[in-house]
Design an enzyme around this catalytic site. Sequence first.
Site, PDB file in Angstrom:
ATOM      1  N   TRP A 192       0.857  -1.181   0.000  1.00 40.33           N
ATOM      2  CA  TRP A 192       0.000   0.000   0.000  1.00 40.33           C
ATOM      3  C   TRP A 192       0.904   1.245   0.000  1.00 40.33           C
ATOM      4  CZ3 TRP A 192      -0.057   4.152   3.250  1.00 40.33           C
ATOM      5  CH2 TRP A 192      -1.083   5.089   3.025  1.00 40.33           C
ATOM      6  N   ASP A 359     -16.223  12.119  -2.086  1.00 36.79           N
ATOM      7  CA  ASP A 359     -15.632  10.833  -1.695  1.00 36.79           C
ATOM      8  C   ASP A 359     -16.422  10.230  -0.538  1.00 36.79           C
ATOM      9  OD1 ASP A 359     -13.297   8.910  -0.756  1.00 36.79           O
ATOM     10  OD2 ASP A 359     -12.655   9.694  -2.691  1.00 36.79           O
ATOM     11  N   ASP A 471     -14.491   1.728  -4.894  1.00 34.29           N
ATOM     12  CA  ASP A 471     -13.368   1.373  -4.025  1.00 34.29           C
ATOM     13  C   ASP A 471     -13.492  -0.065  -3.513  1.00 34.29           C
ATOM     14  OD1 ASP A 471     -11.057   1.774  -2.531  1.00 34.29           O
ATOM     15  OD2 ASP A 471     -11.722   3.713  -1.762  1.00 34.29           O
ATOM     16  N   ASP A 541      -2.909   5.650  -2.991  1.00 30.28           N
ATOM     17  CA  ASP A 541      -3.335   6.624  -1.985  1.00 30.28           C
ATOM     18  C   ASP A 541      -2.236   7.631  -1.688  1.00 30.28           C
ATOM     19  OD1 ASP A 541      -5.894   5.847  -1.598  1.00 30.28           O
ATOM     20  OD2 ASP A 541      -5.514   4.639   0.185  1.00 30.28           O
TER      21      ASP A 541
HETATM   22  C1  GLA Z   1      -9.508   4.487   0.082  1.00 29.68           C
HETATM   23  C2  GLA Z   1      -9.205   5.279  -1.156  1.00 29.68           C
HETATM   24  C3  GLA Z   1      -9.124   6.747  -0.810  1.00 29.68           C
HETATM   25  C4  GLA Z   1     -10.433   7.187  -0.200  1.00 29.68           C
HETATM   26  C5  GLA Z   1     -10.748   6.342   1.008  1.00 29.68           C
HETATM   27  C6  GLA Z   1     -12.119   6.638   1.548  1.00 29.68           C
HETATM   28  O1  GLA Z   1      -8.454   4.499   0.965  1.00 29.68           O
HETATM   29  O2  GLA Z   1      -8.053   4.818  -1.756  1.00 29.68           O
HETATM   30  O3  GLA Z   1      -8.837   7.501  -1.956  1.00 29.68           O
HETATM   31  O4  GLA Z   1     -11.449   7.086  -1.150  1.00 29.68           O
HETATM   32  O5  GLA Z   1     -10.699   4.963   0.699  1.00 29.68           O
HETATM   33  O6  GLA Z   1     -12.415   5.877   2.659  1.00 29.68           O
END
Ligand code: GLA
Length: 741
Positions: A192, A359, A471, A541
């Site tokens: 990650w 989001d 997601d 991320d």
């Molecule tokens: C994941 C995604 C992030 C965001 C979070 C929301 O980690 O990769 O970009 O959308 O979830 O909980």
Amino acid sequence: MPIEWLERERQLHLYNDRMSYIMRVLGSGTLAHLYFGPRLATGRDYAHFVRNSYVARFNRVLDPVALELPTAGSGDFRVPGLTVRHADGSTVLDLVYRSHEIHPGKPPLDGLPSTYVEHDAEADTVEICLVDGNSSMRVRLLTTIYADRPVVTRSLRVINEGPTDVKLTTAMSAVLDLPDADWHLLQLTGAWGRETHIVDAPLVAGERGVRSQRGTSGHQQNPFLLLHRPATTEAAGEAIGMSLVYSGNFRAEAEVDAYGTVRARVGLDPETVRWHISAGMDLQIPEAVLVWSDEGIGGVSDAYHRLYRERLASGSWRDRPRPVLVNSWEGVYFDFDEDALVEMASAAKELGAELFVLDDGWFGQRDDDTSSLGDWTVDLRKLPSGLPDLVERINELGLLFGIWIEPEMVSPRSRLFELHPEWAVGFPGRPRSEIRNQYVLDMANREVVDYLERVIGSVLSSAPIAYVKWDHNRVITEPYSTSLPAERQDEFFHRYMLGVYDLYSRLTERFPDILFESCAGGGGRNDPGMLAFAPQVWTSDVTDAVERQHIQYGTSLVYPLVAMGAHVSAVPNHQTGRTTPLDTRAAVAFFGNLGYELDPRALDEVELEAVRAQVAWYKEHRELLHHGRFHRLVSPFEGDGNETAWAVVADDRSAALVGWYRTLSRPLPGPKLLRLRGLDPAARYRVRVWPPADDWVVRANESERGGDELMQQGLFLDDHAWESQRRGDFQARIFELDLVP
Ligand code: GLA
């Protein structure tokens, strides 16, 4: 017809202008692999490529004969392509050629994503039928060659025509036997936040490879491997790519055997994916995409980029310019209300953004990540007048609206889990592991897929939603589906993926104008299978400009820039704590699919001005960035990793954009040059530098220069040390080249 069948020799030769792929039926009926490489003449017998002369005389020991679909138990001792256990417990499978058919075009695969053609003239396919003499197992092996791409695809359907059930225990999509082991194996490895880092080392005797058993292709390994000769570079030399169009548990590896031959294979992970093929039933195995190049590693990437953006990605957004977005996540996380979102969107519009993405946190009672996944109804505390009103207000600003969902998950604290605990993956009575405070829904259960189609469908039809970020934030543990009988539990992981693909197909068909972006905690499911439904991916991320150079560089081995979500975020960076200049963050994100992951209300006047200029610059160059040829120039995985450079060159060589990045400033760097590739040597280019500045790099480069000298001598990166070292850490420059008419 680019597939030649020589009847007497029983030899199949697939070819295009650049390469050949040759198979042959041996005397024993075994299907041998003779060749994959530069184009060879047609009309010729290549029997002598079979190096074990005994085989031709029905000897059963197949070492080291190159095989198309090796099985276990009949004389081949390398890693197999296909294994089964028959109802009587025996595991011998001895596949022999029965017949074949050649047809133009490329058929779709049942229930699985695959590359495609728009016209039959784009490719030809041979379908070979292989049978096991002592059972009723049959295999339909599909091999396609594209006419204008250095690409061969492979997939198979395993059919049980007998009266008893069979357990499929290994199913590889492609096996590639090569006659020597003088290769290096390159893989994309990570975790990650540091996905797709390049690991590249020579092959040695034994097996080496990557796999996933996490239920997704994973942050840790990408379903891809690349073989290249020791002397191969980015720009020259032989390289072979193997990429799997699949998003779940996979295996990709290469074995060097006792005789110094190589067997590479990609397919379903044999330890965690098995299948009970009932009498009369069959199973379609995913597709593998093989690329051969004599233009180095860059040539392999170029073939994947073009194929995946033109003939794997699909739907109405495939060829459209992708909107510059502002995403709410790092700006406000779970803490917002309707007015705050509208203010953010209005500030985003001022910057030139085209899409505002809401989001996580808009549904159920989700104030943090401990609840509500599964309850896909609007949180009226935050959005009292519901989604339609919010979307209308955002549309009125002149922005598209997008939304985040995580359909495959359920929070233990949710109405859905109260109602349907049996829908969460896990064995009744055995504790389930919570990861990120959530469980995974059982996508192997059709009831769950039907339910999700209904609830997600009603969210998406409730307002004019233009974009969805889908997601998947945790791996799968305690694999078990209450919807499956005991003898089918080891099908769970593959059935899970079939359920995901089914849901994706239903929703993308029902909402053809929605742009889907896939995500799994960033790049945890960044693979060709997802790309078939969601033409862009949240690459990672981690948005830190330095880390991103590594991630985007590695990702570009297979995946096109247009598919690579790349956002500018606030500093100090939320994942690394590092502070990099705003223009450096943009200069990295430009070489992807640009977005901003911050609260635009928090930008000061200078930053607003800078971001406006960035967005304007990007829109002007978006077409070239997304459709030109990508060249990796300086690798952050080589040397001390302090520098990275890449470029995109227009197909007609009329323009190019070069990105150059330096992490740490060092005293006395000395003169430094960056040699370019892919330009027209006879042309002259006007060079400009972004961001505009009054310094030596600008003065040294902003002029008209020949394509030849830019490739042979290069751009000037450092002057005498004093000025460049004072520019500080985390520098970036973009050089814009335009053909002088
Ligand atoms: C994941 C995604 C992030 C965001 C979070 C929301 O980690 O990769 O970009 O959308 O979830 O909980």
